[in-house]
Design a protein around this motif. Structure first.
Motif, mmCIF file in Angstrom:
data_model
loop_
_atom_site.group_PDB
_atom_site.id
_atom_site.type_symbol
_atom_site.label_atom_id
_atom_site.label_comp_id
_atom_site.label_asym_id
_atom_site.label_seq_id
_atom_site.Cartn_x
_atom_site.Cartn_y
_atom_site.Cartn_z
ATOM 1 N N ALA A 166 -18.582 0.078 28.379
ATOM 2 C CA ALA A 166 -17.602 0.475 27.375
ATOM 3 C C ALA A 166 -17.925 1.849 26.787
ATOM 4 O O ALA A 166 -17.040 2.562 26.339
ATOM 5 C CB ALA A 166 -17.534 -0.557 26.258
ATOM 6 N N ARG A 167 -19.223 2.216 26.817
ATOM 7 C CA ARG A 167 -19.621 3.515 26.250
ATOM 8 C C ARG A 167 -20.900 3.996 26.920
ATOM 9 O O ARG A 167 -21.842 3.240 27.090
ATOM 10 C CB ARG A 167 -19.832 3.392 24.748
ATOM 11 C CG ARG A 167 -20.222 4.689 24.075
ATOM 12 C CD ARG A 167 -20.186 4.546 22.547
ATOM 13 N NE ARG A 167 -20.603 5.746 21.865
ATOM 14 C CZ ARG A 167 -19.854 6.819 21.650
ATOM 15 N NH1 ARG A 167 -18.615 6.843 22.069
ATOM 16 N NH2 ARG A 167 -20.315 7.867 21.010
ATOM 17 N N LEU A 168 -20.921 5.266 27.284
ATOM 18 C CA LEU A 168 -22.125 5.946 27.744
ATOM 19 C C LEU A 168 -22.361 7.106 26.785
ATOM 20 O O LEU A 168 -21.462 7.920 26.573
ATOM 21 C CB LEU A 168 -21.953 6.521 29.156
ATOM 22 C CG LEU A 168 -22.413 5.686 30.341
ATOM 23 C CD1 LEU A 168 -21.643 4.399 30.438
ATOM 24 C CD2 LEU A 168 -22.290 6.475 31.612
ATOM 25 N N THR A 169 -23.542 7.136 26.191
ATOM 26 C CA THR A 169 -23.887 8.194 25.245
ATOM 27 C C THR A 169 -25.099 8.937 25.775
ATOM 28 O O THR A 169 -26.100 8.318 26.122
ATOM 29 C CB THR A 169 -24.221 7.593 23.861
ATOM 30 O OG1 THR A 169 -23.136 6.787 23.432
ATOM 31 C CG2 THR A 169 -24.466 8.682 22.844
ATOM 32 N N PHE A 170 -25.002 10.248 25.821
ATOM 33 C CA PHE A 170 -26.094 11.085 26.304
ATOM 34 C C PHE A 170 -26.784 11.698 25.100
ATOM 35 O O PHE A 170 -26.207 12.516 24.407
ATOM 36 C CB PHE A 170 -25.569 12.171 27.241
ATOM 37 C CG PHE A 170 -24.819 11.600 28.402
ATOM 38 C CD1 PHE A 170 -25.499 11.097 29.498
ATOM 39 C CD2 PHE A 170 -23.435 11.527 28.390
ATOM 40 C CE1 PHE A 170 -24.813 10.554 30.566
ATOM 41 C CE2 PHE A 170 -22.741 10.985 29.455
ATOM 42 C CZ PHE A 170 -23.438 10.492 30.541
ATOM 43 N N ALA A 171 -28.015 11.279 24.849
ATOM 44 C CA ALA A 171 -28.725 11.730 23.653
ATOM 45 C C ALA A 171 -30.135 12.182 23.975
ATOM 46 O O ALA A 171 -31.054 11.904 23.245
ATOM 47 C CB ALA A 171 -28.758 10.607 22.628
#
Length: 192
Positions: A166-171
């Motif tokens: 549902a979500r991919l976050t690049f941090a």
């Protein structure tokens, strides 16, 4: 500082708390926790690690009118949500060359996902990411994540049972090869 007619107050946010936490870890001699990329699944499960796309690393995205292509360091996050959900059944033609068909088996769910991509420069686009394979490195373990626009569940499942990222976050801006940082030095720039 926030100032009102009654006086000024210092706004307390997450930054002072994060700074205190980091100082406490350093003082205790503990390693600093690294920022981790995150995958949040439609069922609520969350994975953390370092995300890398397969192949050349370019991410291709279609907004309905134009095909965009970005490097990983240009993207902050992808968010997916179902655009369509329906139940379908397998079928077969009754006779060759005829249009009459017969449905067979149990119904199965199909979903088409729309995506919102948020770029590092603040822009956001809606559309869909072309099928992409990501690898999530979690220490010695690597997990493969295939992101598709069209999904098909198992017979007997409901659309809500189909699992997708549902979500991919690049941090992970500090890891080599992930984010570029430009530094400009003020001054004479090499002149005497």
């Amino acid at each position: 500082m926030q100032c009102a007619p009654t006086g000024c107050k210092r706004a307390v946010g997450i930054r002072p708390a994060a700074l205190l936490f980091a100082v406490a870890l350093l003082a205790a001699g503990l390693p600093m926790p690294a920022l981790a990329d995150q995958v949040v699944w439609s069922d609520g499960e969350s994975w953390h690690g370092r995300l890398q796309p397969s192949g050349q690393g370019d991410l291709r995205f279609h907004d309905g009118q134009r095909l965009w292509q970005w490097r990983l360091d240009q993207v902050l996050a992808f968010d997916w949500h179902p655009a369509t959900q329906r139940m379908e059944r397998a079928w077969r033609f009754l006779e060759a060359g005829q249009t009459a068909r017969e449905e067979t088996g149990e119904p199965y769910p199909t979903l088409e996902l729309d995506c919102t991509v948020v770029l590092a420069d603040g822009r956001a686009f809606r559309g869909h990411l072309l099928t992409t394979v990501f690898y999530l490195e979690q220490g010695a373990e690597t997990r493969k994540i295939v992101v598709r626009r069209k999904l098909r569940g198992e017979p007997g499942e409901a659309p809500s049972d189909v699992r997708y990222p549902a979500r991919l976050t690049f941090a992970s801006p500090a890891q080599p090869g992930r984010r570029a940082v430009r530094v400009a030095l003020a001054g004479n720039r090499g002149r005497e």
